[in-house]
Design an enzyme around this catalytic site. Sequence first.
Site, PDB file in Angstrom:
ATOM      1  N   ASN B  84      -1.194   8.018   7.599  1.00 23.56           N
ATOM      2  CA  ASN B  84      -2.610   7.991   7.201  1.00 23.56           C
ATOM      3  C   ASN B  84      -3.193   6.579   7.146  1.00 23.56           C
ATOM      4  O   ASN B  84      -4.324   6.346   7.549  1.00 23.56           O
ATOM      5  CB  ASN B  84      -2.785   8.654   5.833  1.00 23.56           C
ATOM      6  N   SER B 109      -6.245  -3.740  -0.644  1.00 16.85           N
ATOM      7  CA  SER B 109      -5.954  -3.431  -2.048  1.00 16.85           C
ATOM      8  C   SER B 109      -5.218  -4.560  -2.748  1.00 16.85           C
ATOM      9  O   SER B 109      -4.494  -5.338  -2.113  1.00 16.85           O
ATOM     10  CB  SER B 109      -5.083  -2.174  -2.094  1.00 16.85           C
ATOM     11  N   TYR B 145       2.532   1.558  -0.251  1.00 20.76           N
ATOM     12  CA  TYR B 145       1.073   1.642  -0.076  1.00 20.76           C
ATOM     13  C   TYR B 145       0.508   0.242   0.189  1.00 20.76           C
ATOM     14  O   TYR B 145      -0.289   0.037   1.114  1.00 20.76           O
ATOM     15  CB  TYR B 145       0.453   2.263  -1.329  1.00 20.76           C
ATOM     16  N   LYS B 149      -1.478  -1.442   3.461  1.00 20.19           N
ATOM     17  CA  LYS B 149      -2.761  -2.156   3.409  1.00 20.19           C
ATOM     18  C   LYS B 149      -2.632  -3.533   4.079  1.00 20.19           C
ATOM     19  O   LYS B 149      -3.538  -3.973   4.788  1.00 20.19           O
ATOM     20  CB  LYS B 149      -3.234  -2.290   1.964  1.00 20.19           C
TER      21      LYS B 149
END
Lengths: 247, 247
Positions: B84, B109, B145, B149
């Site tokens: 994703n 992020s 995650y 990013k």
Amino acid sequence: MDDPVLLTGASGRVGQAILGGNEDDYEWRLLDREPPADAADHEVVVADITDENAVRDAMDGVGAVIHLAGDPRPDAPWESVLQNNIDGTQTVYEAAVDAGVEKLAFASSNHAVGHYETDRKPDLYREGDDFRLDGTELPRPSNLYGVSKAAGEVLGRYYHDEHDLSVVCVRIGNLTKGHPPIDYERGQAMWLSYRDCAHLFERCLEADYDYEIVYGISDNDRKYYSIERAKEILGYEPQDNSAEHDA
Amino acid sequence: MDDPVLLTGASGRVGQAILGGNEDDYEWRLLDREPPADAADHEVVVADITDENAVRDAMDGVGAVIHLAGDPRPDAPWESVLQNNIDGTQTVYEAAVDAGVEKLAFASSNHAVGHYETDRKPDLYREGDDFRLDGTELPRPSNLYGVSKAAGEVLGRYYHDEHDLSVVCVRIGNLTKGHPPIDYERGQAMWLSYRDCAHLFERCLEADYDYEIVYGISDNDRKYYSIERAKEILGYEPQDNSAEHDA
């Protein structure tokens, strides 16, 4: 390093250069999709780097990993570098941490920073130019292969910070057996001889470090990559220089 | 920006904050897997960010993209962020370049640099501490995650350098509607109010830039992210401060 060393992508050019200079000094476990042409007495695992179970099995008892496997083509399509270079590298880091591996050397590439050259060539390939990349700069990939190598470096940073794995990322220059042609200025500036390549990765197995990004080139007169960090942290002592054509 | 603006991940928290402050100022095209609760009169595309054909169709005639879509969970598993956040983001950049889009703002992020905090907390959350990240530092993700990013930032660098797309990566702090609790020091230090979030992304649509990494936080008394670059390049003028609890 007394424990076995896992060498992924052992059949490729970098793998062969490393083995050529360190064949008898380690207990090698060679992993590749293609069996190495000459594996001598070493243990061979024929498997794809994206085969998680095979990679996990290959980590058993390993003290250090040299991770070279991946699609080596600078013009490789995104789907291939996503799967082989990014996902494959995450598989290797994860399996290494779970197996209690101590050190991992990751084959990054000059293509991770290729776009620094765009506005500066050909001057930066020449001796008078003092522009240097030293590994502290942000990546500027020249292709999606380079993006995948930069992603592998970031993965290494994470697995070091989070899991205490020692990681060194080597941005390999232009590895060729013979000297690059005298009129190939870029190749001259980033030449890495087979002998220096073997020695550099031997240092990655022997030195102590936390997380490092270093450049892998010989001690060329022309250069725009600094090798100071590799010297300081790894004890790298290159013997070749692209300017010495009869070396 | 007179052409339509494509907002991916429009139904998420950041998307809602951006729309809340800029609803009437742009011709929005909202893309999300889930239809936005209140889409007013805007065009809505219900599609997954990994659906390349849908993403390409959604780029038609677009002048700028704000790309927020992805798995937003800091503890998301690798398979999800690979698909994703990394693959999805590459799809968006590629489609944007092919459609002739001018500018792309990418939601990065604080998790891309979370491990800078490890050895420094809680001091760096406090007013006296002058440790600052400014966007020139290498990523140190605190989770996979965050790795995804950081990979999205590198992809942006490539698509800028190679294809001349203007790209700004916003390392978003702690976006909450109300002030963060007074005893949540980290949250205080990286608070981004809804109002400042909307303004910051409006500046990403209006300012001129090449490739930038900026921090997205309010003008908090406590901070370890510099907002100087966002002020200078984007004209960001935050109005909120986590220390002003009755603002």
